[in-house]
Each structure stands twice: as structure tokens, then as C-alpha cells.
Design a protein around this motif. Structure first.
Motif, PDB file in Angstrom:
ATOM      1  N   ALA A   1     -14.461  30.211 -27.276  1.00  0.00           N
ATOM      2  CA  ALA A   1     -15.677  29.429 -27.529  1.00  0.00           C
ATOM      3  C   ALA A   1     -16.367  29.973 -28.773  1.00  0.00           C
ATOM      4  N   GLY A   2     -16.705  29.069 -29.698  1.00  0.00           N
ATOM      5  CA  GLY A   2     -17.301  29.535 -30.951  1.00  0.00           C
ATOM      6  C   GLY A   2     -18.286  28.553 -31.538  1.00  0.00           C
ATOM      7  N   SER A   3     -18.833  28.946 -32.687  1.00  0.00           N
ATOM      8  CA  SER A   3     -19.860  28.144 -33.352  1.00  0.00           C
ATOM      9  C   SER A   3     -19.240  27.169 -34.345  1.00  0.00           C
ATOM     10  N   SER A   4     -19.622  25.924 -34.257  1.00  0.00           N
ATOM     11  CA  SER A   4     -19.021  24.960 -35.183  1.00  0.00           C
ATOM     12  C   SER A   4     -19.575  25.144 -36.587  1.00  0.00           C
ATOM     13  N   SER A   5     -20.782  25.688 -36.730  1.00  0.00           N
ATOM     14  CA  SER A   5     -21.286  25.818 -38.100  1.00  0.00           C
ATOM     15  C   SER A   5     -20.629  26.977 -38.837  1.00  0.00           C
ATOM     16  N   SER A   6     -20.370  28.106 -38.146  1.00  0.00           N
ATOM     17  CA  SER A   6     -19.746  29.227 -38.858  1.00  0.00           C
ATOM     18  C   SER A   6     -18.232  29.249 -38.666  1.00  0.00           C
ATOM     19  N   GLY A   7     -17.754  28.605 -37.594  1.00  0.00           N
ATOM     20  CA  GLY A   7     -16.321  28.655 -37.315  1.00  0.00           C
ATOM     21  C   GLY A   7     -15.912  29.947 -36.629  1.00  0.00           C
ATOM     22  N   ARG A   8     -16.885  30.815 -36.318  1.00  0.00           N
ATOM     23  CA  ARG A   8     -16.533  32.092 -35.680  1.00  0.00           C
ATOM     24  C   ARG A   8     -16.470  31.954 -34.162  1.00  0.00           C
TER      25      ARG A   8
ATOM     26  N   SER B   1     -19.139  24.553 -30.614  1.00  0.00           N
ATOM     27  CA  SER B   1     -20.382  23.827 -30.339  1.00  0.00           C
ATOM     28  C   SER B   1     -21.512  24.483 -31.111  1.00  0.00           C
ATOM     29  N   ASP B   2     -22.757  24.097 -30.798  1.00  0.00           N
ATOM     30  CA  ASP B   2     -23.860  24.698 -31.547  1.00  0.00           C
ATOM     31  C   ASP B   2     -24.295  26.059 -30.997  1.00  0.00           C
ATOM     32  N   VAL B   3     -23.683  26.497 -29.890  1.00  0.00           N
ATOM     33  CA  VAL B   3     -23.911  27.871 -29.418  1.00  0.00           C
ATOM     34  C   VAL B   3     -22.606  28.618 -29.695  1.00  0.00           C
ATOM     35  N   ASP B   4     -22.706  29.877 -30.206  1.00  0.00           N
ATOM     36  CA  ASP B   4     -21.481  30.521 -30.690  1.00  0.00           C
ATOM     37  C   ASP B   4     -20.708  31.301 -29.631  1.00  0.00           C
ATOM     38  N   GLY B   5     -20.885  30.948 -28.363  1.00  0.00           N
ATOM     39  CA  GLY B   5     -20.114  31.624 -27.338  1.00  0.00           C
ATOM     40  C   GLY B   5     -20.837  31.525 -26.011  1.00  0.00           C
ATOM     41  N   VAL B   6     -20.408  32.360 -25.074  1.00  0.00           N
ATOM     42  CA  VAL B   6     -20.993  32.347 -23.727  1.00  0.00           C
ATOM     43  C   VAL B   6     -21.929  33.550 -23.622  1.00  0.00           C
TER      44      VAL B   6
END
Ligand code: ASP
Ligand code: MG
Length: 369
Positions: free
Chosen positions: A229-236, A174-179
Motif C-alpha cells: 500500500a502506497g501513496s499515489s502522489s509520491s509513488g512510495r 491512494s491518498d494515504v501512503d500506507g496503513v
């Protein structure tokens, strides 16, 4: 070689450019040797737009027809994603609707529960070396009608597919890279959590954290699916949600939620389902419900602030510090609900963002902890 289920939310597939960029990353993952199933949501805010349009046509649209309508959003995005992937490697991707993968639900239109996933077409696609692209949020009921799994339900699809295929991991982008200790958009110094256990994550989602849908976390816990859970823009990947809890802090997170209503009932009135809180005071019953469960403009708006972690209510100093800050701000406490792993404060007025950040920092940054 791992079997991976990846889920991309609406904001990650809002434009054809975003879909094309993700398609490249998905193909690269496949070429690195993993078997990949991709679950996608409808593009951008297109589900909201469909809901709005239906309400222009009728005040109370028929639930069956609403599911027929809103499930179309995901049907568009799976086809777009498959076209993008097969544009890079002809024939590599194949898209499936919920009913095509045999995702069977109960008959509760608009908020159906997954009963089973037959999944043979998915397995066949993977055996053929292809990437399966699955429509999130939808299924087919035992009465053979199209159903949807509740808003944000693509997370649930991803977890259920991962369980049915016994995937190694369910990656949710998603647009947040984790919890985080709290929503980083509210408190800039929020810390990302490397690991979260299912119970804590479930409390966070149920309290209103937007990272992962509560139903999805509940399935994951029950079926033992590891969520990354990760960031869709970086894939991390930023956070792993599993049964292990490597984080030994008692207080794990704080969730602020501002879409609640409180309603007071006299005696004998049937209570609404899905109450967040239900208390009997002096012959009347006060309930707090999510605004999505309240009939149009019913009740009085209120908000909640939840402190989450095991035995959190026993942390008197911290709890008192929060109550003190709220009192200083002149915000009246409507009710408090305390369980083994959550201390939830219901408040009359919305909290200004700087106060949310200040409370977070008092709880979680050096000095506070
Ligand atoms: N498109 C659906 C929604 O907006 C499902 C999802 O996004 O997960 O609620
Ligand atoms: Mg959505």
C-alpha cells in the motif's frame, strides 16, 4: 523483471493532469523492465454522481441497470489512462473492461463475488510487451450480465488480477501512503506500520478502516497475494500486507467508524444480513448494521471504536483506560463485542476528533505503550 499489478483509486485519477502524471510513472516502470497491469477506479467521485442521478429517476433503480450504469465510470478512466500512456509511447497501452478479461462473478448485482478470471487477453497483452489497463470494480456474471463488486471494489479487482496472473506484488495506491495505527486524518500522531499480517488487516478493514477494502484483503489472504500500500502522489510504498507479521506489538491498530445504525427488533422478525453485532436482550434483538445496509433512515445512528491485535481483550489496563476516557466524555456504551483479535465498543454518540486522537495517543504513544 517483476510482474506488477498497480491499482489507482478515484481520487488519484480525478483529473486528466493526474492521469497524465501517473501515465509517466507507469511508463517509467515499464521501461525499467517490469511487466505492468494497471487497475483503475472511476475518476474522482463520478460513481457517486451516477448513483445520485439514477435515484433522481427512480426510487429503487433496477440493480441490473445500476451495474450497467456505474460500471461506465471505470470504462471512461481505463480509456483515458490508455490514451495517456499511448500518448507517451504509441501503442504501448491497451484497455480492458471486466468482461473482456473474463472476470466472472456470481449474479449478485451491486455486490458480486469474483468466481474466476480467465485472463488470457491480459497474458497476451503482457506477452506482446504492452501495459494492460483494466477496469476495476466490474465483471460479468454467470448469467452474462454486467456486475459490480461493491463500493470500493477496484481493490478487489486488483487482488484478483494479481492472483490470476501470479503477479509478484499487488500495489495499491491512494491518498494515504500506507496503513497506520489509526486513520492519520483523525489522529495526527498515528504511526505508519511497515508490515501488517492478513488477519490484522482484515479485522481493520472489516471494522471500517478505509485504506483497503475487506473483500480484497480476504482474497489476498486466501490466494496468497502480497499487497503493497502506497501513496499515489509520491509513488512510495509505505506498508506491506502479507502473511508475515514482523510487528510484535499485541495492539496493532484502532479503528473508529461512524456510519452505523442500531435497530431493536421484537421476536420473530427476520434479521438483516451483514449484521455487525446481534444480541438478544430481554426478548428483543438488537442489531448493529452498516448504514449502507440499513433501509433509508432505519434505526438509530451509532459509532464503533475497535481495538485490533491478537488477544487484545486480555490487555485489561489498556481496555479499561479507553472505557474510562469514554465514560469521562459522557458517551454511553451500547454494546461491546470481543473476539480473539478485536475488542469493539459500540457507542451512542459520535466521538469528537480530539477525543479519537487522545485515545489513540493513550494507547500508542510512549507512556501509553
Ligand atoms: N468506482 C467504484 C466506487 O467508487 C469502485 C472503486 O472506487 O473502487 O465505489
Ligand atoms: Mg471510488
Amino acid at each position: 523483471m517483476a510482474l506488477v499489478v498497480q491499482k489507482y483509486g478515484g481520487s488519484s485519477v480525478a483529473t486528466p493532469e493526474q492521469i497524465r502524471d501517473l501515465a509517466r510513472r507507469i511508463v517509467a516502470r515499464h521501461e525499467a523492465g517490469d511487466q505492468v497491469v494497471v487497475v483503475v477506479s472511476a475518476m474522482g467521485k463520478s460513481t457517486d454522481a451516477l448513483v445520485r442521478q439514477a435515484h433522481e429517476l427512480a426510487e429503487h433503480p433496477d440493480p441490473r441497470e445500476m451495474d450497467m450504469l456505474v460500471s461506465a465510470g471505470e470504462r471512461i478512466s481505463i480509456a483515458m489512462m490508455s490514451i495517456a500512456i499511448s500518448g507517451l509511447r504509441p501503442g504501448l497501452a491497451v484497455s480492458f473492461t471486466g468482461s473482456q478479461i473474463g472476470l466472472i462473478t456470481d449474479c449478485n448485482h451491486g455486490d458480486a463475488r469474483v468466481l474466476e478470471i480467465r485472463g488470457d487477453r491480459l497474458r497476451q497483452a503482457l506477452d506482446e510487451g504492452r501495459i494492460a489497463v483494466v477496469a476495476g470494480f466490474q465483471g460479468v456474471s454467470t448469467a452474462r450480465e454486467i456486475t459490480t463488486l461493491g463500493r470500493g471494489g477496484s481493490d478487489t479487482t486488483a487482488v484478483a488480477v494479481a492472483a490470476a496472473l501470479q503477479a509478484d506484488v499487488c500495489e495499491i495506491y491512494s491518498d494515504v501512503d500506507g496503513v497506520y495505527t489509526t486513520d492519520p486524518r483523525l489522529a495526527p500522531s498515528a504511526r505508519r506500520l511497515d508490515t501488517v499480517d492478513y488477519e490484522t488487516m482484515l479485522e481493520m478493514s472489516a471494522a471500517g478502516a478505509k485504506v483497503l477494502k475487506d473483500d480484497a484483503v480476504e482474497y489476498a489472504r486466501r490466494l496468497g497475494v502480497r499487497i503493497a500500500a502506497g501513496s499515489s502522489s509520491s509513488g512510495r510504498i509505505g506498508t506491506i500486507v502479507s502473511s508475515e507479521n514482523l510487528n510484535r506489538e499485541t495492539l496493532q491498530s484502532m479503528v473508529y467508524y461512524d456510519r452505523l445504525r442500531w435497530i431493536a427488533f421484537g421476536a420473530g422478525v427476520p434479521l438483516p444480513p451483514d449484521c455487525r453485532l446481534c444480541q438478544s436482550v430481554e426478548g428483543r434483538t438488537v442489531v448493529v448494521v452498516d448504514e449502507k445496509h440499513a433501509a433509508a433512515m432505519e434505526g438509530v445512528p451509532c459509532v464503533s471504536l475497535s481495538l485490533i491485535g491478537s488477544r487484545v481483550a486480555a490487555q485489561r489496563e489498556r481496555v479499561d483506560a479507553v472505557l474510562g476516557m469514554l465514560e469521562e466524555a459522557g458517551n454511553r456504551v451500547l454494546a461491546i463485542s470481543s473476539t480473539a483479535s478485536k475488542y469493539e465498543i459500540f457507542l451512542e454518540d459520535p466521538l469528537p476528533q480530539p477525543l479519537v486522537a487522545a485515545i489513540h495517543d493513550a494507547l500508542f504513544t510512549a507512556g501509553g505503550q
